[in-house]
Design an enzyme around this catalytic site. Structure first.
Site, PDB file in Angstrom:
ATOM      1  N   LEU A  14       0.817  -1.204   0.000  1.00  0.00           N
ATOM      2  CA  LEU A  14       0.000   0.000   0.000  1.00  0.00           C
ATOM      3  C   LEU A  14       0.857   1.262   0.000  1.00  0.00           C
ATOM      4  O   LEU A  14       2.031   1.236   0.395  1.00  0.00           O
ATOM      5  CB  LEU A  14      -0.902   0.022   1.240  1.00  0.00           C
ATOM      6  N   SER A  15       0.254   2.359  -0.400  1.00  0.00           N
ATOM      7  CA  SER A  15       0.900   3.663  -0.285  1.00  0.00           C
ATOM      8  C   SER A  15       1.200   3.906   1.197  1.00  0.00           C
ATOM      9  O   SER A  15       0.338   3.718   2.047  1.00  0.00           O
ATOM     10  CB  SER A  15      -0.042   4.753  -0.813  1.00  0.00           C
ATOM     11  N   SER A  20       9.344   2.895  -0.853  1.00  0.00           N
ATOM     12  CA  SER A  20      10.387   3.818  -1.322  1.00  0.00           C
ATOM     13  C   SER A  20      11.508   3.954  -0.304  1.00  0.00           C
ATOM     14  O   SER A  20      12.695   3.936  -0.661  1.00  0.00           O
ATOM     15  CB  SER A  20       9.794   5.187  -1.643  1.00  0.00           C
ATOM     16  N   SER A  87       1.553  -1.843  -7.414  1.00  0.00           N
ATOM     17  CA  SER A  87       1.097  -3.035  -8.155  1.00  0.00           C
ATOM     18  C   SER A  87      -0.005  -3.765  -7.385  1.00  0.00           C
ATOM     19  O   SER A  87       0.215  -4.846  -6.862  1.00  0.00           O
ATOM     20  CB  SER A  87       2.252  -3.970  -8.514  1.00  0.00           C
TER      21      SER A  87
END
Length: 189
Positions: A14-15, A20, A87
């Site tokens: 998930l975001s 990152s 994704s």
């Protein structure tokens, strides 16, 4: 001359799960150990290579198809390619695995939705809950939890250093760090 063996570390989650952050930390450790690596960050690619795409189901699939092809090209050149992309659907990750072929490692960056929302400095989850962002992954859009990832990292349970160490250990065990000199391999681990 030995053949070049790259690998694609495909981080899904998930975001706000930590993809990152973990991708950058892994890249830094690999670079310090002399391993050629590169980060393909979904947000960065959306501002360049995939700037022409929206967030419809078809556009998401095309976005990930492009990322997978870039990753495959870099893998062929011997890079450890770290793709940090949401994704969200099983079919997206299956397509990426098929495009990349051998040397595809699916990593589920697993953090509960409430943790991801708490980490959201951009306020995207709040906007999605107000209906301002349609099809937002995890709120109004689907996220298919990976059924059999190669490795799962619970970023709400381990430190960043532990997460990187887990990934490096997995890469080493799978034989993807074998070309490093001994001192560099020890630095990576």
């Amino acid at each position: 001359m030995s053949p070049i063996h790259g690998v694609v570390v495909w981080m899904t989650g998930l975001s706000g799960a930590g993809k990152s952050t973990l991708a950058i930390a892994l890249h830094e450790r690999l670079a310090a150990a002399g391993q050629r690596s590169i980060v393909l960050d979904g947000d960065v690619l959306r501002r360049g290579l995939n700037a022409d795409l929206g967030y419809t189901r078809a556009d998401r699939a095309e976005n990930l198809r492009r990322v997978a092809h870039v990753a495959a090209l870099l893998k062929q050149e011997g890079f450890v390619v770290i793709a940090a992309v949401i994704s969200p659907e099983h079919q997206h990750r299956r397509m990426a695995r098929e495009i990349v072929g051998d040397g595809f490692i699916e990593v589920f960056i697993n953090a509960p939705l409430h943790v991801c929302e708490a980490r959201d400095v951009k306020g995207l989850y709040a906007r999605a809950r107000r209906g301002e962002i349609p099809d937002f992954t995890g709120i109004s859009g689907p996220f298919d939890v990976p059924l059999t990832p190669d490795i799962a990292i619970k970023t709400d349970h381990v430190s960043l250093d532990e997460a990187v160490a887990n990934l490096l250990a997995h890469l080493a065990a799978a034989g993807h760090l074998h070309d490093l000199p001994t001192e560099a391999a020890n630095l990576a681990l």
